[in-house]
Design a protein around this motif. Structure first.
Motif, mmCIF file in Angstrom:
data_model
loop_
_atom_site.group_PDB
_atom_site.id
_atom_site.type_symbol
_atom_site.label_atom_id
_atom_site.label_comp_id
_atom_site.label_asym_id
_atom_site.label_seq_id
_atom_site.Cartn_x
_atom_site.Cartn_y
_atom_site.Cartn_z
ATOM 1 N N ASP A 134 39.466 26.910 21.609
ATOM 2 C CA ASP A 134 40.450 27.293 20.741
ATOM 3 C C ASP A 134 41.189 27.612 22.488
ATOM 4 O OD1 ASP A 134 39.793 25.477 18.006
ATOM 5 O OD2 ASP A 134 39.629 28.098 17.420
ATOM 6 N N SER A 135 40.953 28.237 22.586
ATOM 7 C CA SER A 135 41.402 29.011 23.795
ATOM 8 C C SER A 135 41.498 28.068 24.480
ATOM 9 C CB SER A 135 40.695 29.818 24.366
ATOM 10 O OG SER A 135 39.997 31.300 23.214
ATOM 11 N N PHE A 136 40.950 27.175 25.216
ATOM 12 C CA PHE A 136 41.455 25.573 25.403
ATOM 13 C C PHE A 136 42.404 25.035 25.690
ATOM 14 C CE2 PHE A 136 40.470 21.049 26.528
ATOM 15 C CZ PHE A 136 40.061 21.252 28.363
ATOM 16 N N GLU A 137 41.863 24.713 23.912
ATOM 17 C CA GLU A 137 43.774 24.132 23.021
ATOM 18 C C GLU A 137 44.628 24.646 23.517
ATOM 19 O OE1 GLU A 137 43.023 20.499 23.056
ATOM 20 O OE2 GLU A 137 41.206 20.301 21.784
ATOM 21 N N LYS A 138 44.890 25.888 23.369
ATOM 22 C CA LYS A 138 45.551 26.433 23.463
ATOM 23 C C LYS A 138 46.547 26.850 25.018
ATOM 24 C CE LYS A 138 45.776 30.770 22.941
ATOM 25 N NZ LYS A 138 46.014 32.525 22.314
#
Length: 377
Positions: A134-138
């Protein structure tokens, strides 16, 4: 004297020293030479390469191996090559890195930004302490060319979910660089089973030669070198480093299970005894995937830098850096702690050769020193 700062520097294995001495004094010819004495070293160098690849679970038909005289140069090479081969032609000039990456990475970030790249730092998940999908996608965009992560930070000790991130990077067409300095030789690695594109390693962390860095590049990715060499020059220009790293890799393969069981046992003994002697101290992240040789301990109401200084005076050497409080401030596990608790942590790391007697004596000194520094009012 007790040394608990092995995340920054470790001893060189005795067999590695002997191997370096042999190559530097007896068999000092260059394998780049055309004569018979130089050419006779090539088979030894190739054997060293195979030992390194075996430690990392990498097949030579899938990976290209490069050797550098420093860990920093190996990491810098990844960013430099990505910029030259991708960013300057395609406009994909965003580089994603962890906010708490290795210090050597920060130095090169400034240089790459001067060339027109954009570096975005990703904060870890406040509950897990790791960079999740999720952090990467953001943070990733259509202009992202590279994600660079440390598989496990030496001082913090948490292991990143590389497998999940690697799959997502491949789906997005983003190159993935992983630094495995603190996990290699301690936990099994199978690079053949990972969709990692670049893998770097500090040779010191596997008890190899001081000032040695490795870079593995997945074929057919092209590497744009910082320093131009002739064919195989990156490897064979440093025969003593390659021979020493090969020997260190061989020792790690042979003794990894035994060493890691002993390190885990020593760490468990250390944490258990320290909490018995100093009940108010708190060992962090015991419920998460950690390096087997690393322990992060919170000493409430005492500044970590002060405790580190006092322990230094008594011959107990531990790791304290500005990374620890910055990282802990992002974590929810300290929400119930007193203000300023993020500054009260110290990192302890263990290595082959330490024993239970050293652990017990050190725990006594740490507990007594901590007790003396805790405010009485």
């Amino acid at each position: 004297m007790a040394y608990f700062d092995h995340t920054l520097s470790t001893f060189v294995h005795s067999s590695v020293i002997k191997e370096i001495d042999r190559v530097s004094t007896s068999d000092y010819s260059s394998p780049l030479s055309d004569h018979a004495r130089g050419q006779s070293l090539i088979s030894e160098m190739e054997s060293s390469c195979q030992d390194i690849l075996s430690l990392l679970g990498a097949r030579p038909e899938q990976w290209s191996l490069f050797l550098f005289p420093s860990h920093a140069e190996a990491i810098s090479q990844v960013f430099w090559s990505t910029y030259l081969e991708i960013s300057r032609y395609s406009g994909r000039n965003q580089f994603l890195v962890s906010r708490f990456s290795e210090p050597v990475l920060d130095l090169f970030m400034r240089k790459i930004c001067d060339l027109g790249a954009h570096v975005t730092r990703i904060d870890p998940n406040c509950d897990t302490g790791t960079i999740d999908v999720d952090s990467f996608e953001k943070h990733q965009t259509l202009k992202t060319s590279l994600l660079s992560l440390t598989w496990a930070h030496g001082q913090i000790g948490l292991i990143q979910p590389i497998e999940d991130l690697a799959i997502r990077c491949k789906e997005k067409g983003i190159l993935l660089h992983v630094d495995g300095s603190h996990i290699a030789g301690k936990l099994p690695i199978q690079l053949n089973e990972q969709t990692i594109d670049f893998f770097t390693l500090n040779g010191e962390q596997i008890h190899g030669p001081k000032g040695s860095g490795l870079l593995l590049v997945r074929k057919p990715i092209r590497l744009e070198p910082l320093v131009l060499h002739s064919k195989k020059g990156s490897l064979f220009s440093y025969p003593w480093l390659l021979a020493g790293l090969g020997k260190a890799a061989k020792e790690a393969i042979k003794n990894r299970l035994e060493w890691n069981m002993e390190l885990s046992r020593l760490r468990h003994r250390f944490e258990k005894q320290l909490q018995e002697m100093a009940p108010s101290c708190r060992v962090l992240f015991t419920d998460r995937k950690r390096l087997p040789h690393s322990s992060l301990v919170l000493f409430p109401k005492v500044h970590g830098e002060l405790l580190s200084y006092e322990l230094n005076q008594k011959g107990v050497y531990v790791s304290h850096s500005e990374v620890l409080p910055k990282f802990l401030k992002t974590q929810s596990l300290l929400q119930r702690e007193a203000p300023g608790s993020a500054y009260s942590a110290l990192s302890f790391s263990f290595a082959k050769g330490q024993n239970q007697s050293e652990i017990e004596e050190s725990c006594q000194i740490i507990a007594e020193t901590f007790s003396q520094l805790v405010p009485t009012c």
